[in-house]
Design a protein around this motif. Structure first.
Motif, PDB file in Angstrom:
ATOM      1  N   THR A  50       7.691  23.776 -18.916  1.00 37.07           N
ATOM      2  CA  THR A  50       7.609  22.657 -19.843  1.00 37.07           C
ATOM      3  C   THR A  50       6.310  21.872 -19.608  1.00 37.07           C
ATOM      4  O   THR A  50       5.591  21.526 -20.551  1.00 37.07           O
ATOM      5  CB  THR A  50       8.804  21.714 -19.653  1.00 37.07           C
ATOM      6  OG1 THR A  50       9.993  22.493 -19.666  1.00 37.07           O
ATOM      7  CG2 THR A  50       8.868  20.688 -20.751  1.00 37.07           C
ATOM      8  N   MET A  54       3.134  21.427 -22.223  1.00 29.77           N
ATOM      9  CA  MET A  54       2.719  20.114 -22.716  1.00 29.77           C
ATOM     10  C   MET A  54       1.264  19.823 -22.396  1.00 29.77           C
ATOM     11  O   MET A  54       0.502  19.368 -23.243  1.00 29.77           O
ATOM     12  CB  MET A  54       3.603  19.021 -22.113  1.00 29.77           C
ATOM     13  CG  MET A  54       4.980  18.995 -22.716  1.00 29.77           C
ATOM     14  SD  MET A  54       6.005  17.792 -21.896  1.00 29.77           S
ATOM     15  CE  MET A  54       5.376  16.290 -22.604  1.00 29.77           C
ATOM     16  N   THR A  55       0.864  20.069 -21.135  1.00 31.82           N
ATOM     17  CA  THR A  55      -0.483  19.660 -20.743  1.00 31.82           C
ATOM     18  C   THR A  55      -1.531  20.673 -21.185  1.00 31.82           C
ATOM     19  O   THR A  55      -2.612  20.291 -21.631  1.00 31.82           O
ATOM     20  CB  THR A  55      -0.571  19.483 -19.216  1.00 31.82           C
ATOM     21  OG1 THR A  55      -0.049  20.649 -18.604  1.00 31.82           O
ATOM     22  CG2 THR A  55       0.223  18.279 -18.774  1.00 31.82           C
ATOM     23  N   GLY A  58      -0.675  21.507 -25.281  1.00 37.63           N
ATOM     24  CA  GLY A  58      -0.513  20.321 -26.117  1.00 37.63           C
ATOM     25  C   GLY A  58       0.708  20.351 -27.024  1.00 37.63           C
ATOM     26  O   GLY A  58       0.736  19.714 -28.077  1.00 37.63           O
ATOM     27  N   LEU A  59       1.736  21.095 -26.597  1.00 33.52           N
ATOM     28  CA  LEU A  59       2.949  21.134 -27.428  1.00 33.52           C
ATOM     29  C   LEU A  59       3.700  19.807 -27.316  1.00 33.52           C
ATOM     30  O   LEU A  59       3.568  19.074 -26.343  1.00 33.52           O
ATOM     31  CB  LEU A  59       3.870  22.260 -26.945  1.00 33.52           C
ATOM     32  CG  LEU A  59       3.435  23.689 -27.253  1.00 33.52           C
ATOM     33  CD1 LEU A  59       4.547  24.648 -26.875  1.00 33.52           C
ATOM     34  CD2 LEU A  59       3.081  23.856 -28.715  1.00 33.52           C
ATOM     35  N   HIS A  60       4.500  19.520 -28.303  1.00 36.65           N
ATOM     36  CA  HIS A  60       5.348  18.332 -28.242  1.00 36.65           C
ATOM     37  C   HIS A  60       6.448  18.542 -27.199  1.00 36.65           C
ATOM     38  O   HIS A  60       6.829  19.670 -26.908  1.00 36.65           O
ATOM     39  CB  HIS A  60       5.952  18.056 -29.621  1.00 36.65           C
ATOM     40  CG  HIS A  60       6.712  16.776 -29.665  1.00 36.65           C
ATOM     41  ND1 HIS A  60       8.078  16.722 -29.567  1.00 36.65           N
ATOM     42  CD2 HIS A  60       6.300  15.501 -29.751  1.00 36.65           C
ATOM     43  CE1 HIS A  60       8.474  15.468 -29.602  1.00 36.65           C
ATOM     44  NE2 HIS A  60       7.407  14.703 -29.717  1.00 36.65           N
ATOM     45  N   TYR A  61       6.934  17.437 -26.621  1.00 37.41           N
ATOM     46  CA  TYR A  61       7.939  17.504 -25.555  1.00 37.41           C
ATOM     47  C   TYR A  61       9.101  18.442 -25.897  1.00 37.41           C
ATOM     48  O   TYR A  61       9.437  19.353 -25.137  1.00 37.41           O
ATOM     49  CB  TYR A  61       8.437  16.084 -25.293  1.00 37.41           C
ATOM     50  CG  TYR A  61       9.413  15.942 -24.146  1.00 37.41           C
ATOM     51  CD1 TYR A  61       9.115  16.459 -22.892  1.00 37.41           C
ATOM     52  CD2 TYR A  61      10.610  15.265 -24.315  1.00 37.41           C
ATOM     53  CE1 TYR A  61       9.989  16.303 -21.845  1.00 37.41           C
ATOM     54  CE2 TYR A  61      11.492  15.105 -23.262  1.00 37.41           C
ATOM     55  CZ  TYR A  61      11.178  15.630 -22.030  1.00 37.41           C
ATOM     56  OH  TYR A  61      12.050  15.484 -20.988  1.00 37.41           O
ATOM     57  N   TRP A  62       9.699  18.256 -27.080  1.00 35.87           N
ATOM     58  CA  TRP A  62      10.886  19.049 -27.420  1.00 35.87           C
ATOM     59  C   TRP A  62      10.548  20.513 -27.618  1.00 35.87           C
ATOM     60  O   TRP A  62      11.306  21.400 -27.214  1.00 35.87           O
ATOM     61  CB  TRP A  62      11.555  18.499 -28.673  1.00 35.87           C
ATOM     62  CG  TRP A  62      12.141  17.150 -28.434  1.00 35.87           C
ATOM     63  CD1 TRP A  62      11.677  15.969 -28.915  1.00 35.87           C
ATOM     64  CD2 TRP A  62      13.262  16.834 -27.596  1.00 35.87           C
ATOM     65  NE1 TRP A  62      12.440  14.930 -28.443  1.00 35.87           N
ATOM     66  CE2 TRP A  62      13.420  15.432 -27.638  1.00 35.87           C
ATOM     67  CE3 TRP A  62      14.136  17.591 -26.824  1.00 35.87           C
ATOM     68  CZ2 TRP A  62      14.421  14.776 -26.928  1.00 35.87           C
ATOM     69  CZ3 TRP A  62      15.138  16.952 -26.130  1.00 35.87           C
ATOM     70  CH2 TRP A  62      15.272  15.557 -26.189  1.00 35.87           C
ATOM     71  N   ALA A  64       8.087  22.069 -26.166  1.00 36.50           N
ATOM     72  CA  ALA A  64       7.828  22.604 -24.827  1.00 36.50           C
ATOM     73  C   ALA A  64       9.145  22.956 -24.141  1.00 36.50           C
ATOM     74  O   ALA A  64       9.273  24.002 -23.499  1.00 36.50           O
ATOM     75  CB  ALA A  64       7.058  21.585 -23.996  1.00 36.50           C
ATOM     76  N   MET A 121       5.178  14.636 -14.985  1.00 36.03           N
ATOM     77  CA  MET A 121       5.225  15.119 -16.357  1.00 36.03           C
ATOM     78  C   MET A 121       5.155  13.928 -17.315  1.00 36.03           C
ATOM     79  O   MET A 121       5.890  12.959 -17.153  1.00 36.03           O
ATOM     80  CB  MET A 121       6.532  15.883 -16.574  1.00 36.03           C
ATOM     81  CG  MET A 121       6.602  16.569 -17.933  1.00 36.03           C
ATOM     82  SD  MET A 121       8.252  17.208 -18.241  1.00 36.03           S
ATOM     83  CE  MET A 121       8.197  18.717 -17.304  1.00 36.03           C
ATOM     84  N   THR A 123       5.793  11.823 -20.702  1.00 31.84           N
ATOM     85  CA  THR A 123       6.904  11.844 -21.633  1.00 31.84           C
ATOM     86  C   THR A 123       6.607  10.889 -22.786  1.00 31.84           C
ATOM     87  O   THR A 123       6.026   9.823 -22.588  1.00 31.84           O
ATOM     88  CB  THR A 123       8.225  11.433 -20.954  1.00 31.84           C
ATOM     89  OG1 THR A 123       9.165  11.126 -21.975  1.00 31.84           O
ATOM     90  CG2 THR A 123       8.046  10.241 -20.048  1.00 31.84           C
ATOM     91  N   SER A 204      13.567  20.016 -17.357  1.00 27.67           N
ATOM     92  CA  SER A 204      12.629  19.372 -18.271  1.00 27.67           C
ATOM     93  C   SER A 204      13.030  17.934 -18.535  1.00 27.67           C
ATOM     94  O   SER A 204      12.176  17.063 -18.699  1.00 27.67           O
ATOM     95  CB  SER A 204      12.583  20.128 -19.596  1.00 27.67           C
ATOM     96  OG  SER A 204      12.516  21.495 -19.373  1.00 27.67           O
TER      97      SER A 204
END
Lengths: 287, 333
Positions: A50, A54-55, A58-62, A64, A121, A123, A204
């Motif tokens: 996850t 994200m990092t 660059g995916l969105h939290y959900w 990822a 992480m 959020t 996550s």
């Protein structure tokens, strides 16, 4: 009074995470009767995947989290196929050692790929909300709500769908399930998939309030074992209940007994339970 | 024991004795001494997990108890090394007795999980009990073993021989135990506890004996470690150590007499070769552990043993068929 409520809420948050991890563990135990020592490593992988999604991408939290569920689920399936399936006739000591081998590998792998340092992480839910004069962080509320939603979905899946009931059937009686035409291999793979997915969700969700590091799964998995012994090995409601019991006793113990020794509470609890009832709390008599 | 085995053992012992003389490299001697210490600990685990079938994951804890008892007795109580060593074994044994008394009521998975948690409790207590164990700072300045008459253990070489002496002693004890009636009893318990009970074996008494012996040996290994390295921290009680023990045992062969030596030696030597991997060596040994348990559950020693047995069996068959052949020819003729 305020401290008490705050701590009860903390207990609810930790308990939710514990329950999710313990659910995965108890499902696998129900199906294959192996204590999957590598489950903590799946949890850790979930956190890292996850984080990377994200990092790095660059995916969105959900989104990822979704990727992480799929990847860890697949790792779970591979584990079943390549390790536990060939060992299904072996003495019980072999499964445990094989699982420890996987655990060691995955931890070294994470350290190799992502490094040994602690990472935090990000959020999108960092804000603080105020309800009835008490302050909660959004992320913590999110953990509690998502965990409950996941549990309800899992419950509906197990009870109301055909595929779900095959899992229950197999945990009740493997030969019997085979006799009525259930493909036990498929069910075992499915169970590992769900178990890995649950670990990924738990990691996550909790990573933003804890940290991500290679050994992050060790304590959690030990506690998950305590929980499933508390709630009965293989029992789904037991895992949920046990998770919350442990969550509450830890957060209250940390405030009212000693913060240093809060991690020990779970283990003392387990030692006490097994000392009195060697086969777990809800064992069904006989050998 | 066959003649070949006797000679092999004699050669190995001689090699071990002459090793410090042949190799003047202090580093190698250091590594060998450490691996001898691990071997002792692995023997402790082997008796319980290999011969009796109870996988204890608390042995790093007992290793640490042995090490810390010796460390505390020599540094804080300023005792002489030898009584301190004896006392630390007694302490480990007593704690082992009480842990065993309760934990052995559980079986299989429950036993593994129970001991895992006991190991973790021991680790946490050592880590958090600052006033006694110095917590994360660890114990510093543990003295080398005291002189026995003219024998002093200040140098690396002399320490090597001391550890070798204890290793040989442990191997001898193991040999005697495994080949005695008690050893057979333990194997019977491993194969089927219910059956063992049915033929009149007091399983609890036997299991408890094994557990105590096994923890005392782990404690001995820990005490030797403390006096050799001179510095101990709570990390020696961590779960990673018991996983190391398991790797050594599994590679060599669980439930075999020579397994601990073969496994520890090989893994330590390979680890030295793979130094560039350092923290990542488990990338190699993790999968090795898993693959071994699937394909060679009795490790290298077990694989070699079954291979020679097969060869003997097939050799036997060819002799048999050779004998048969003339008879058949006679019949046909």
């Amino acid at each position: 009074m305020e401290i008490l409520i705050q701590q009860l809420f903390n207990g609810l948050t930790i308990g939710s995470v514990y329950s999710l991890v313990a659910l995965g563990l108890t499902l696998v135990y129900g199906i294959l009767h192996i204590p999957n020592f590598a489950h903590g490593a799946l949890y850790m992988m979930g956190g890292y995947i996850t984080l990377t999604m994200m990092t790095k991408y660059g995916l969105h939290y959900w989104l990822a989290i979704f990727v992480s569920i799929v990847v860890v689920g697949v790792i779970g399936v591979l584990m079943e196929r390549f390790v536990f399936h060939p060992l299904r006739e072996a003495p019980p000591i072999h499964d445990k050692i094989a699982a420890i081998g996987i655990l060691l590998f995955l931890e070294a792998f994470a350290q190799f790929v992502w490094g040994a340092e602690f990472q935090s992480m990000p959020t999108p839910y960092g804000q603080v909300v105020e309800i009835f004069g008490l302050t909660f962080t959004m992320q913590r509320l999110l953990i509690v709500i998502s965990a409950i939603v996941v549990m309800i979905l899992l419950y509906l899946f197990l009870k109301k769908t055909f595929t779900g009931s095959t899992i229950i059937a197999m945990s009740q009686n493997r030969e019997g399930a085979n006799l009525v035409g259930i493909n036990t291999n498929k069910v075992a793979m499915l169970t590992f998939m769900i178990s890995g997915g649950l670990a990924a969700i738990a990691a996550s969700l909790s990573a933003p309030i804890n940290l991500v590091f290679p050994a992050m799964g060790q304590l959690v998995i030990l506690k998950a074992f305590v929980i499933i012994i508390l709630g009965g090995m293989g029992s789904v409601p037991g895992a949920i209940l046990g998770g919350y019991i442990l969550g509450f006793s830890e957060s209250l113990g940390a405030t009212y007994i000693s913060n240093d020794y809060k991690d020990i509470i779970a283990f003392v609890l387990l030692v006490l339970i097994l000392s009195v009832k060697p086969a777990g709390l809800f064992s069904k008599g006989g050998h | 024991m066959s003649k070949v085995q006797r000679i092999a053992i004699l050669v190995l012992i001689l090699l071990a004795i002459f090793f410090p003389i042949i190799s003047q490299n202090d580093y190698f001697i250091h590594v060998m001494t450490l691996s001898f210490i691990w071997m002792i600990g692995v023997y402790g685990l082997n008796l319980l997990a290999g011969y009796t079938g109870y996988l204890s994951l608390a042995h790093a804890g007992f290793f640490a108890i042995g090490a810390y008892s010796l460390g505390l007795l020599t540094t804080k109580a300023e005792m002489n090394f030898w009584p301190a060593l004896l006392l630390s074994l007694v302490i480990t044994g007593i704690i082992g007795f009480f842990v065993g008394l309760i934990s052995l009521r559980t079986k299989e998975h429950f036993f593994a999980i129970y001991t895992l948690c006991v190991g973790y409790i021991i680790y946490l207590v050592i880590d958090k009990w600052d006033s006694l164990t110095e917590g994360v700072r660890g114990l510093i300045g543990i003295p080398a073993p005291a002189n026995i008459g003219p024998l002093s253990f200040e140098t690396l070489q002399s320490h090597y021989y001391l550890v070798l002496f204890f290793l040989l002693l442990v191997v001898l004890i193991m040999y005697r135990i495994v080949h005695s009636l008690s050893g057979r009893t333990y194997i019977a318990i491993r194969n089927s506890e219910d059956l063992a009970q049915t033929i009149g074996i007091s399983t609890m008494k036997n299991k408890l004996t094994v557990f105590v012996i096994s923890t005392v040996i782990a404690g001995l290994s820990g005490a030797l470690y403390a006096s050799f390295v001179r510095f101990i921290g709570p990390d020696i009680g961590s779960i990673a150590i018991v996983f190391d023990f398991l790797t050594y045992l599994l590679v060599g062969g669980i439930g075999t007499l020579s397994g601990p030596i073969v496994g520890t030696f090989l893994v330590v030597v390979i680890s030295q070769r793979l130094q560039f991997l350092q923290d990542y060596r488990m990338l190699v040994f993790g999968p090795v552990l898993t693959l071994l348990i699937i394909f060679y559950p009795r490790g290298i020693v077990g694989a070699v043993a079954s291979w020679t047995q097969k060869r003997k069996a097939s050799g036997h068959q060819t002799i048999m068929s050779a004998k048969k052949l003339p008879e058949e020819q006679v019949k046909e003729g």
